[in-house]
Design a protein around this motif. Structure first.
Motif, PDB file in Angstrom:
ATOM      1  N   ALA A   7       0.849  -1.190   0.000  1.00  0.00           N
ATOM      2  CA  ALA A   7       0.000   0.000   0.000  1.00  0.00           C
ATOM      3  C   ALA A   7       0.883   1.238   0.000  1.00  0.00           C
ATOM      4  CB  ALA A   7      -0.921   0.011   1.218  1.00  0.00           C
ATOM      5  N   GLN A   8       0.369   2.307  -0.572  1.00  0.00           N
ATOM      6  CA  GLN A   8       1.121   3.554  -0.699  1.00  0.00           C
ATOM      7  C   GLN A   8       0.209   4.706  -0.296  1.00  0.00           C
ATOM      8  OE1 GLN A   8       3.200   3.596  -4.430  1.00  0.00           O
ATOM      9  NE2 GLN A   8       3.724   5.754  -4.287  1.00  0.00           N
ATOM     10  N   LEU A  18      -2.630   1.107   8.393  1.00  0.00           N
ATOM     11  CA  LEU A  18      -2.152  -0.013   7.585  1.00  0.00           C
ATOM     12  C   LEU A  18      -1.051  -0.821   8.276  1.00  0.00           C
ATOM     13  CD1 LEU A  18      -2.086   1.920   4.215  1.00  0.00           C
ATOM     14  CD2 LEU A  18      -3.324  -0.219   4.552  1.00  0.00           C
ATOM     15  N   LEU A  19      -0.530  -0.303   9.388  1.00  0.00           N
ATOM     16  CA  LEU A  19       0.565  -0.993  10.078  1.00  0.00           C
ATOM     17  C   LEU A  19       0.019  -1.928  11.152  1.00  0.00           C
ATOM     18  CD1 LEU A  19       3.123   1.934  10.487  1.00  0.00           C
ATOM     19  CD2 LEU A  19       3.152   0.084   8.803  1.00  0.00           C
ATOM     20  N   SER A  20       0.586  -3.122  11.202  1.00  0.00           N
ATOM     21  CA  SER A  20       0.146  -4.118  12.182  1.00  0.00           C
ATOM     22  C   SER A  20       0.903  -3.930  13.492  1.00  0.00           C
ATOM     23  CB  SER A  20       0.409  -5.511  11.629  1.00  0.00           C
ATOM     24  OG  SER A  20       0.444  -6.455  12.666  1.00  0.00           O
ATOM     25  N   PRO A  21       0.254  -4.198  14.637  1.00  0.00           N
ATOM     26  CA  PRO A  21       0.975  -4.133  15.920  1.00  0.00           C
ATOM     27  C   PRO A  21       1.887  -5.335  16.141  1.00  0.00           C
ATOM     28  CG  PRO A  21      -1.320  -4.739  16.271  1.00  0.00           C
ATOM     29  CD  PRO A  21      -1.179  -4.460  14.804  1.00  0.00           C
ATOM     30  N   THR A  22       1.757  -6.368  15.309  1.00  0.00           N
ATOM     31  CA  THR A  22       2.570  -7.575  15.488  1.00  0.00           C
ATOM     32  C   THR A  22       3.936  -7.399  14.843  1.00  0.00           C
ATOM     33  OG1 THR A  22       0.525  -8.832  15.343  1.00  0.00           O
ATOM     34  CG2 THR A  22       2.585 -10.081  15.177  1.00  0.00           C
ATOM     35  N   PRO A  23       5.011  -7.607  15.599  1.00  0.00           N
ATOM     36  CA  PRO A  23       6.348  -7.404  15.022  1.00  0.00           C
ATOM     37  C   PRO A  23       6.570  -8.273  13.777  1.00  0.00           C
ATOM     38  CG  PRO A  23       6.493  -7.707  17.398  1.00  0.00           C
ATOM     39  CD  PRO A  23       5.077  -7.993  17.021  1.00  0.00           C
ATOM     40  N   GLY A  24       7.146  -7.664  12.739  1.00  0.00           N
ATOM     41  CA  GLY A  24       7.501  -8.410  11.541  1.00  0.00           C
ATOM     42  C   GLY A  24       6.379  -8.618  10.545  1.00  0.00           C
ATOM     43  N   GLU A  25       5.130  -8.300  10.927  1.00  0.00           N
ATOM     44  CA  GLU A  25       4.012  -8.543  10.021  1.00  0.00           C
ATOM     45  C   GLU A  25       3.937  -7.475   8.929  1.00  0.00           C
ATOM     46  OE1 GLU A  25       0.443 -10.889  11.735  1.00  0.00           O
ATOM     47  OE2 GLU A  25      -0.227  -8.821  11.544  1.00  0.00           O
ATOM     48  N   THR A  26       4.245  -6.234   9.300  1.00  0.00           N
ATOM     49  CA  THR A  26       4.303  -5.168   8.299  1.00  0.00           C
ATOM     50  C   THR A  26       5.666  -4.476   8.397  1.00  0.00           C
ATOM     51  OG1 THR A  26       3.208  -3.693   9.871  1.00  0.00           O
ATOM     52  CG2 THR A  26       1.833  -4.656   8.167  1.00  0.00           C
ATOM     53  N   GLU A  27       6.143  -3.985   7.268  1.00  0.00           N
ATOM     54  CA  GLU A  27       7.384  -3.212   7.258  1.00  0.00           C
ATOM     55  C   GLU A  27       7.114  -1.888   6.553  1.00  0.00           C
ATOM     56  OE1 GLU A  27      10.266  -3.866   8.674  1.00  0.00           O
ATOM     57  OE2 GLU A  27       9.984  -5.984   9.194  1.00  0.00           O
ATOM     58  N   VAL A  28       7.790  -0.852   7.021  1.00  0.00           N
ATOM     59  CA  VAL A  28       7.675   0.469   6.411  1.00  0.00           C
ATOM     60  C   VAL A  28       8.732   0.588   5.311  1.00  0.00           C
ATOM     61  CG1 VAL A  28       7.989   2.941   6.804  1.00  0.00           C
ATOM     62  CG2 VAL A  28       6.722   1.550   8.467  1.00  0.00           C
ATOM     63  N   LEU A  29       8.273   0.939   4.111  1.00  0.00           N
ATOM     64  CA  LEU A  29       9.177   1.143   2.973  1.00  0.00           C
ATOM     65  C   LEU A  29       9.326   2.640   2.722  1.00  0.00           C
ATOM     66  CD1 LEU A  29      10.664   0.133   0.324  1.00  0.00           C
ATOM     67  CD2 LEU A  29       8.433   0.289  -0.785  1.00  0.00           C
ATOM     68  N   ALA A  30      10.579   3.111   2.611  1.00  0.00           N
ATOM     69  CA  ALA A  30      10.778   4.523   2.240  1.00  0.00           C
ATOM     70  C   ALA A  30      11.482   4.534   0.890  1.00  0.00           C
ATOM     71  CB  ALA A  30      11.532   5.258   3.326  1.00  0.00           C
ATOM     72  N   GLY A  31      12.744   4.920   0.820  1.00  0.00           N
ATOM     73  CA  GLY A  31      13.423   4.966  -0.471  1.00  0.00           C
ATOM     74  C   GLY A  31      13.635   3.583  -1.082  1.00  0.00           C
ATOM     75  N   GLY A  32      13.799   2.586  -0.240  1.00  0.00           N
ATOM     76  CA  GLY A  32      13.978   1.214  -0.739  1.00  0.00           C
ATOM     77  C   GLY A  32      15.421   0.756  -0.773  1.00  0.00           C
ATOM     78  N   THR A  33      16.366   1.660  -0.522  1.00  0.00           N
ATOM     79  CA  THR A  33      17.778   1.288  -0.676  1.00  0.00           C
ATOM     80  C   THR A  33      18.188   0.212   0.323  1.00  0.00           C
ATOM     81  OG1 THR A  33      18.455   3.081   0.794  1.00  0.00           O
ATOM     82  CG2 THR A  33      18.461   3.545  -1.560  1.00  0.00           C
ATOM     83  N   ASP A  34      17.503   0.118   1.449  1.00  0.00           N
ATOM     84  CA  ASP A  34      17.841  -0.915   2.434  1.00  0.00           C
ATOM     85  C   ASP A  34      16.798  -2.028   2.435  1.00  0.00           C
ATOM     86  OD1 ASP A  34      19.397  -2.023   4.453  1.00  0.00           O
ATOM     87  OD2 ASP A  34      18.300  -1.021   6.047  1.00  0.00           O
ATOM     88  N   LEU A  35      15.517  -1.668   2.548  1.00  0.00           N
ATOM     89  CA  LEU A  35      14.474  -2.669   2.765  1.00  0.00           C
ATOM     90  C   LEU A  35      14.352  -3.646   1.595  1.00  0.00           C
ATOM     91  CD1 LEU A  35      12.211  -3.632   4.692  1.00  0.00           C
ATOM     92  CD2 LEU A  35      10.633  -2.330   3.276  1.00  0.00           C
TER      93      LEU A  35
ATOM     94  N   GLN B   3      -7.124  -6.126   9.297  1.00  0.00           N
ATOM     95  CA  GLN B   3      -7.297  -5.404   8.035  1.00  0.00           C
ATOM     96  C   GLN B   3      -8.013  -4.088   8.265  1.00  0.00           C
ATOM     97  OE1 GLN B   3      -6.469  -6.265   4.780  1.00  0.00           O
ATOM     98  NE2 GLN B   3      -5.261  -7.984   5.517  1.00  0.00           N
ATOM     99  N   SER B   4      -7.586  -3.347   9.243  1.00  0.00           N
ATOM    100  CA  SER B   4      -8.278  -2.092   9.520  1.00  0.00           C
ATOM    101  C   SER B   4      -7.976  -1.089   8.410  1.00  0.00           C
ATOM    102  CB  SER B   4      -7.817  -1.529  10.860  1.00  0.00           C
ATOM    103  OG  SER B   4      -6.447  -1.271  10.814  1.00  0.00           O
ATOM    104  N   THR B   5      -8.956  -0.358   8.010  1.00  0.00           N
ATOM    105  CA  THR B   5      -8.740   0.620   6.959  1.00  0.00           C
ATOM    106  C   THR B   5      -8.900   2.040   7.478  1.00  0.00           C
ATOM    107  OG1 THR B   5     -11.024   0.299   6.344  1.00  0.00           O
ATOM    108  CG2 THR B   5      -9.383  -0.856   5.031  1.00  0.00           C
ATOM    109  N   SER B   6      -9.362   2.196   8.689  1.00  0.00           N
ATOM    110  CA  SER B   6      -9.435   3.553   9.225  1.00  0.00           C
ATOM    111  C   SER B   6      -8.991   3.534  10.673  1.00  0.00           C
ATOM    112  CB  SER B   6     -10.866   4.096   9.120  1.00  0.00           C
ATOM    113  OG  SER B   6     -11.707   3.363   9.972  1.00  0.00           O
TER     114      SER B   6
END
Lengths: 336, 206
Positions: A7-8, A18-35, B3-6
């Motif tokens: 998602a963007q 859009l971010l999950s509270p569970t570690p490792g389930e979601t990652e934040v992407l910025a420039g992409g040079t590392d991730l 899958q929360s959207t808000s």
């Protein structure tokens, strides 16, 4: 690369949702040079990747309404920071950005992404976990690029950010937001970093559903001009990470240092504020002998591993030369 | 995964002010609240993309359709769908610079960009960039023998063009520092340097 959902979002509120509270389930992407490299090597295997580059709240440089500080959006690219007219006086920041010496990294990396770069430790990058079997692989293995401070526990990697020492020396603060947009905390940038004690922790205090939104920089005050510099000891030409780094800010009045903040990089799991060495500078004029004394003090309590004792001297030299450079004196070293 | 959207309001009875911690938090909150205007209606927004999807990329002046997954890199699309094979797959982390392309005019590494992240961007590859200024950069590389096996050369050509666009009067030291993001295992750096110096001075063919 494992597959993942993507998602963007455009707003901070959507990003946090859009971010999950569970570690490792979601990652934040910025420039992409590392991730992107970490995803490709399956060091990280998130279910969802959230790109922060378009989030409007994370853009641009703004004056904080109460005055006294500038807010730098975490999604700003490093070349945008380098060229921004409001940031001209932050010499150490510019020197750190120039130190990356790659047009591509300067154009693609973001401020927040660079500050949150994962460690370059080759055991971590080879999939042995951030601590590499509780530190055992590093203790017994090839630790030539690992920590010479704060390495008694399981964490022996070095903090990877090349901007953090400069920004910490400049008294930057980090604005963390999440899990809800209303949850906002501001911490001195040095407190963003932590030395993890087990694999459930990462090298920053950011929770999985929290983001680094801004960096606050104190605004230069004409009556108390701050001189600053960053110095990296590198292996040679090429895009490799430095072997040791230091940054310093000096408030000098009538030739005498009134305040000093020296920070070492690439030597510990976190950027390392060298308090004792900083204090040695206060009340004195900076000259070669004074800078060397501070450099020695900065590494006095180093605890090198089996194969990285050489880094102690490099860190000392980086500290000494950063101080000389900030004071406008010849460093005696190679530096562009 | 949730899958929360808000965003939902804080569950507890605290007021918003309670969550502002640290000196300067209130001021920072004001900046965040006032930054950014209305989100554009046509932006991809909060949509979560999973599996294959067809996207349009703007490459070398043309709109082209590609079928991608979230994990597909721009480099994979360029090479395996668009047959633009100039950008090379050398390093997973982009450290070689061999996959350098221009994104909205700025040099970036196609190997570390997800294809989905460059929708709406102007993408230029070496196939187009090398034609600029009557092909002066490739001509200088030929003139000064600035390649050996040639695998790194397309990345160098794009990086040199981007560097010269920004630093037309660069010194030798600036050239060395500016092209530091490109690696050549044959070791043709000295000749690349000579080619770029010649370009700064007006090009090998005047």
């Amino acid at each position: 690369m494992n597959n993942f959902a993507y998602a963007q979002p455009r707003r901070l509120e959507s990003l946090l949702a859009l971010l999950s509270p569970t570690p490792g389930e979601t990652e934040v992407l910025a420039g992409g040079t590392d991730l992107v490299g970490l995803l490709r090597e399956r060091v990280l295997t998130p279910e969802r990747v959230v790109n922060v580059c378009d989030v409007e709240e994370l853009q641009g440089v703004h004056e904080v309404p109460e005055g006294g500080a500038l807010a730098l959006g975490a999604a700003m690219r490093l070349d945008e920071l380098h060229e921004h007219p409001l940031l001209e006086s932050y010499t150490a920041l510019h020197q750190a950005i120039c130190g990356l010496r790659s047009l591509q990294y300067q154009a693609q990396s973001t401020l927040g992404g660079e500050l949150c770069r994962r460690p370059r430790c080759w055991y971590f990058r080879a999939g042995h976990g951030l601590l590499a079997d509780g530190g055992r692989l590093i203790r017994e293995g090839d630790n030539r690029y690992h920590a010479i401070f704060d390495n008694a526990g399981p964490a022996k990697f070095v903090s990877a950010s090349r901007l953090a020492p400069a920004l910490i020396a400049l008294d930057a603060r980090a604005v963390l937001v999440g899990p809800e947009p209303e949850y906002l905390s501001v911490v001195p940038l040095e407190e963003l970093y932590q030395t993890p004690i087990d694999e459930s922790q990462r090298e920053t205090i950011l929770q999985p559903n929290q983001v680094l939104a801004q960096i606050l920089l104190p605004q230069a005050d004409a009556s108390a001009a701050v001189a600053s510099a960053a110095y990296e000891v590198r292996h040679g030409e090429g895009p490799d990470d430095p072997l040791a780094a230091a940054a310093v800010s000096l408030q000098i009045e009538s030739g005498v240092v009134r305040q000093a903040k020296l920070v070492l990089g690439q030597v510990a799991p976190t950027p390392r504020v060298a308090d004792t060495a900083s204090r040695l500078l206060v009340g004195h004029a900076v000259d070669q002998l004074r800078a060397e004394a501070a450099g020695r003090a900065a590494v006095a309590d180093a605890t090198p591993l089996s194969r990285n004792e050489y880094k102690v001297q490099l860190a000392e030299v980086a500290a000494t030369r950063a101080i000389l450079k900030a004071a406008g004196l010849a460093t005696g070293g190679f530096d562009e | 995964m949730k899958q929360s959207t808000s965003a939902s309001p804080p569950a507890s009875g605290f007021t918003r002010r309670k969550f502002l911690q640290g000196s300067g938090a209130a001021a920072a909150a004001t900046v965040l609240a006032t930054t950014g205007g209305e989100a554009l209606a046509d932006h991809h927004g909060d949509e979560v993309i999973a599996g294959e999807t067809t996207i349009t990329l703007h490459v070398n002046g043309q709109n082209r359709q590609a079928v991608v997954e979230p994990r597909t890199t721009l480099l994979e699309v360029l090479r395996y769908q668009f047959e633009l094979t100039g950008a090379k797959p050398v390093s997973a982390d982009g450290s070689s610079g061999a996959s350098t392309v221009l994104i909205d005019g700025k040099p970036m590494m196609a190997s570390t960009l997800l294809a989905l992240s460059v929708r709406d961007k102007k993408i230029e590859t070496v196939e187009s960039v090398s034609q600029r200024n009557s092909g002066a950069v490739p001509a200088a590389f030929v003139e000064y023998d600035a390649q050996q096996c040639g695998f790194c050369t397309p990345g160098f050509v794009v990086a040199v063009r981007a560097f010269l666009d920004k630093n037309p009067n660069a010194s030798e030291a600036e050239i060395r520092a500016g092209l530091n993001g490109n690696v050549c295992r044959c070791g043709t750096y000295a000749n690349v340097l000579q080619a770029v110096i010649a370009l700064v001075k007006g090009g090998p063919r005047g």
